[in-house]
Design a protein around this motif. Sequence first.
Motif, short mmCIF file in Angstrom:
data_model
loop_
_atom_site.label_atom_id
_atom_site.label_comp_id
_atom_site.label_asym_id
_atom_site.label_seq_id
_atom_site.Cartn_x
_atom_site.Cartn_y
_atom_site.Cartn_z
N ILE A 67 77.30 60.31 83.78
CA ILE A 67 76.28 60.16 84.83
C ILE A 67 76.92 59.65 86.12
CG2 ILE A 67 74.10 59.04 85.46
CD1 ILE A 67 73.72 60.66 82.97
N GLY A 68 76.53 60.23 87.24
CA GLY A 68 77.02 59.77 88.53
C GLY A 68 75.88 59.64 89.53
N TRP A 69 76.22 59.12 90.71
CA TRP A 69 75.27 59.07 91.82
C TRP A 69 75.45 60.30 92.68
CZ3 TRP A 69 71.46 55.87 91.45
CH2 TRP A 69 71.62 54.58 90.94
N THR A 70 74.37 60.83 93.21
CA THR A 70 74.47 62.03 94.02
C THR A 70 75.03 61.75 95.40
OG1 THR A 70 72.20 61.73 94.77
CG2 THR A 70 72.55 63.17 92.86
N ASN A 71 75.02 60.47 95.81
CA ASN A 71 75.48 60.07 97.15
C ASN A 71 74.67 60.73 98.26
OD1 ASN A 71 77.46 58.28 96.24
ND2 ASN A 71 78.90 59.95 95.93
N GLU A 72 73.40 60.95 97.98
CA GLU A 72 72.49 61.44 99.01
C GLU A 72 71.93 60.22 99.76
OE1 GLU A 72 70.69 65.24 96.57
OE2 GLU A 72 69.90 63.27 96.17
N LYS A 73 71.17 60.46 100.79
CA LYS A 73 70.55 59.37 101.54
C LYS A 73 69.73 58.49 100.59
CE LYS A 73 67.88 58.62 105.72
NZ LYS A 73 67.04 59.26 106.75
N ALA A 74 68.90 59.14 99.75
CA ALA A 74 68.19 58.43 98.69
C ALA A 74 68.96 58.65 97.39
CB ALA A 74 66.77 58.96 98.58
N GLN A 75 69.52 57.58 96.84
CA GLN A 75 70.36 57.71 95.64
C GLN A 75 69.59 58.30 94.47
OE1 GLN A 75 73.43 57.57 95.46
NE2 GLN A 75 74.35 55.71 96.28
N HIS A 76 70.29 59.03 93.64
CA HIS A 76 69.68 59.68 92.47
C HIS A 76 70.77 59.91 91.44
CE1 HIS A 76 67.11 62.30 90.11
NE2 HIS A 76 66.15 62.22 91.01
N CYS A 77 70.40 59.79 90.18
CA CYS A 77 71.31 60.13 89.08
C CYS A 77 71.55 61.63 89.01
CB CYS A 77 70.66 59.81 87.74
SG CYS A 77 70.94 58.21 87.08
N PHE A 78 72.70 62.02 88.48
CA PHE A 78 72.87 63.40 88.04
C PHE A 78 73.85 63.40 86.87
CE2 PHE A 78 77.03 65.10 89.51
CZ PHE A 78 77.50 63.99 90.22
N TRP A 79 73.76 64.45 86.04
CA TRP A 79 74.68 64.59 84.89
C TRP A 79 75.95 65.27 85.38
CZ3 TRP A 79 74.11 62.99 79.73
CH2 TRP A 79 72.92 62.31 79.47
N LYS A 80 77.05 64.52 85.40
CA LYS A 80 78.34 65.08 85.82
C LYS A 80 78.87 66.05 84.77
CE LYS A 80 80.38 61.02 86.34
NZ LYS A 80 81.35 59.96 86.71
N LYS A 81 78.59 65.72 83.50
CA LYS A 81 78.99 66.59 82.39
C LYS A 81 78.06 66.36 81.22
CE LYS A 81 82.53 65.56 79.78
NZ LYS A 81 83.68 64.98 79.06
N GLN A 82 77.96 67.36 80.39
CA GLN A 82 77.20 67.23 79.15
C GLN A 82 78.12 66.61 78.08
OE1 GLN A 82 73.86 68.27 78.45
NE2 GLN A 82 73.75 68.39 80.70
N PRO A 83 77.53 65.93 77.09
CA PRO A 83 78.37 65.36 76.03
C PRO A 83 79.12 66.46 75.27
CG PRO A 83 76.03 65.22 75.47
CD PRO A 83 76.11 65.68 76.89
#
Length: 135
Positions: free
Chosen positions: A39-55
Amino acid sequence: MACGPRFTPHPKSVPGDFYVEKGQCPACGIPHVIAPDLIGWTNEKAQHCFWKKQPENPAELEQAIAVLEAQEAGCHRYAGTDPLILNRVLSTNCDYPQSTSNLAEAAPNVPHFALLDDGPSLLAKVWRTITGRSS
Ligand code: SF4
């Protein structure tokens, strides 16, 4: 991924059974501590989670399941149909949950308490009320 996600995943997330719903983020930061490789941060103006990779291995799968267990806002979801994973994830966080009868077949010795196992947390209920999300 059998049928695809029920809700709209954040577009930055890699495709797969584990996803985060777009636009449901109060930036709690919990998944980043539990699964920093996934999991990472999208680094957008409004922060949001995203899945960098699937397990991709058992250890990463444990982290992915832990993310779904620890989240309070109900934004991370499982869209797959693997009964072993469905048996470990709250049905409210699954797009295609097992029926109670399937659960009993998959884990006959594990008691199932509907009020404890199926209901979203209080924070998730409050967050869904605030955002107007019904399920
Ligand atoms: S778990 Fe949900 S609320 Fe927390 S940072 Fe990720 S998307 Fe935002």
